[in-house]
Design a protein around this motif. Structure first.
Motif, PDB file in Angstrom:
ATOM      1  N   ALA A   6      -8.933   0.874  -3.727  1.00 28.19           N
ATOM      2  CA  ALA A   6      -8.496   0.203  -4.950  1.00 28.19           C
ATOM      3  C   ALA A   6      -7.462   1.121  -5.554  1.00 28.19           C
ATOM      4  O   ALA A   6      -7.045   2.106  -5.819  1.00 28.19           O
ATOM      5  N   HIS A   7      -6.561  -0.056  -6.279  1.00 27.55           N
ATOM      6  CA  HIS A   7      -5.512   0.373  -6.990  1.00 27.55           C
ATOM      7  C   HIS A   7      -4.604   1.406  -6.237  1.00 27.55           C
ATOM      8  O   HIS A   7      -4.045   2.506  -6.849  1.00 27.55           O
ATOM      9  N   ASP A   8      -4.232   0.966  -5.191  1.00 32.07           N
ATOM     10  CA  ASP A   8      -3.478   2.069  -4.100  1.00 32.07           C
ATOM     11  C   ASP A   8      -2.022   1.678  -4.594  1.00 32.07           C
ATOM     12  O   ASP A   8      -0.924   2.524  -3.885  1.00 32.07           O
ATOM     13  N   GLY A   9      -1.561   0.881  -5.205  1.00 32.57           N
ATOM     14  CA  GLY A   9      -0.083   0.414  -5.702  1.00 32.57           C
ATOM     15  C   GLY A   9       0.485  -0.315  -4.711  1.00 32.57           C
ATOM     16  O   GLY A   9       1.638  -0.533  -4.928  1.00 32.57           O
ATOM     17  N   GLU A 100      -3.620  -7.673  -5.037  1.00 30.87           N
ATOM     18  CA  GLU A 100      -3.641  -6.119  -4.951  1.00 30.87           C
ATOM     19  C   GLU A 100      -5.157  -6.059  -4.869  1.00 30.87           C
ATOM     20  O   GLU A 100      -6.154  -6.709  -5.341  1.00 30.87           O
ATOM     21  N   VAL A 102      -8.340  -4.316  -6.202  1.00 30.44           N
ATOM     22  CA  VAL A 102      -8.841  -3.961  -7.543  1.00 30.44           C
ATOM     23  C   VAL A 102     -10.112  -3.005  -7.451  1.00 30.44           C
ATOM     24  O   VAL A 102     -10.639  -2.606  -8.259  1.00 30.44           O
TER      25      VAL A 102
END
Length: 225
Positions: A6-9, A100, A102
């Motif tokens: 999650a939120h790896d960019g 993305e 999340v």
């Protein structure tokens, strides 16, 4: 091998194809593997190719560093003049879904979520359409730790990917085998915990359409650091 976090960019793209015969599915897999093995695109991080199981089709889980890099890739003349016509010929539908990651959760026996043909995961991809004003609520419902799910036999991981245009989310899940997933999927509501039932009912009220298939990972490649 590619990892899901999650939120790896990354911009995570699901390139989804449907087709009408096993021959065409095999052709799709072969042509996509050629692209994956020879591609050297700026900003490309990884591609993981999946072959459809319950329904004919393929899914390519692609990680990009940015939307700009993705757009440059699909602006190329070779892609427009050769790749697109070929895939239109052997597929019945094509969807390029930009997302993305999340939320992600995995079984305690795993230390990460890896997607690889060297694993034997039974992979489930569910696309859930939602009105833009309800997307965040849907993410909040599904993107939370689920302690009960970890106890379900055969569960390995699941991740929530938010569509960047606000109109959908994707659930990407890994199970030990088809039998374990089918037992979970068809479990009577009365056998699920009360809080899980409430969340599922709330999700059903928000989702306007669902599309789902199961897959095996057949090929993967990542860019060299």
């Amino acid at each position: 091998m590619p990892l899901i976090k999650a939120h790896d960019g990354y911009l995570t793209v699901f390139n989804m194809f449907e087709t009408d015969s096993e021959e065409h599915q095999q052709r799709l897999l072969e042509e996509m593997q050629k692209i994956i093995d020879t591609g050297n695109f700026t900003g490309w991080v990884s591609s993981t190719l999946h072959g459809g199981q319950d329904k004919l089709g393929t899914a390519n889980y692609i990680q990009w560093r940015s939307l700009h890099d993705l757009e440059n890739r699909y602006a190329g003349q070779k892609y427009k003049n050769e790749t697109v016509p070929l895939f239109k010929e052997i597929s019945t539908s094509v969807n390029l879904l930009k997302t993305e990651v999340v939320f992600s959760q995995h079984h305690p026996d795993l230390d990460k979520i890896e997607i690889s043909p060297e694993r034997d995961d039974w992979t489930v991809i569910i696309i859930m359409d939602v009105e833009p004003e309800n997307q965040q609520e849907l993410v909040d419902l599904l993107g939370r730790p689920d302690d009960w799910l970890v106890t379900v036999p055969g569960y390995r991981s699941h991740s929530i990917c938010r569509g960047t245009d606000g109109t959908f989310i994707i659930l990407y899940a890994q199970w030990a085998n088809k039998e374990a997933y089918d037992a979970f999927h068809h479990m009577p509501e009365s056998e699920r915990p009360a809080d899980v039932q409430e969340i599922r009912a709330a999700v059903d009220r928000l989702v306007t359409a669902r599309r789902a298939n199961t897959y095996r990972v057949v090929h993967s490649r990542a860019a060299k650091n």
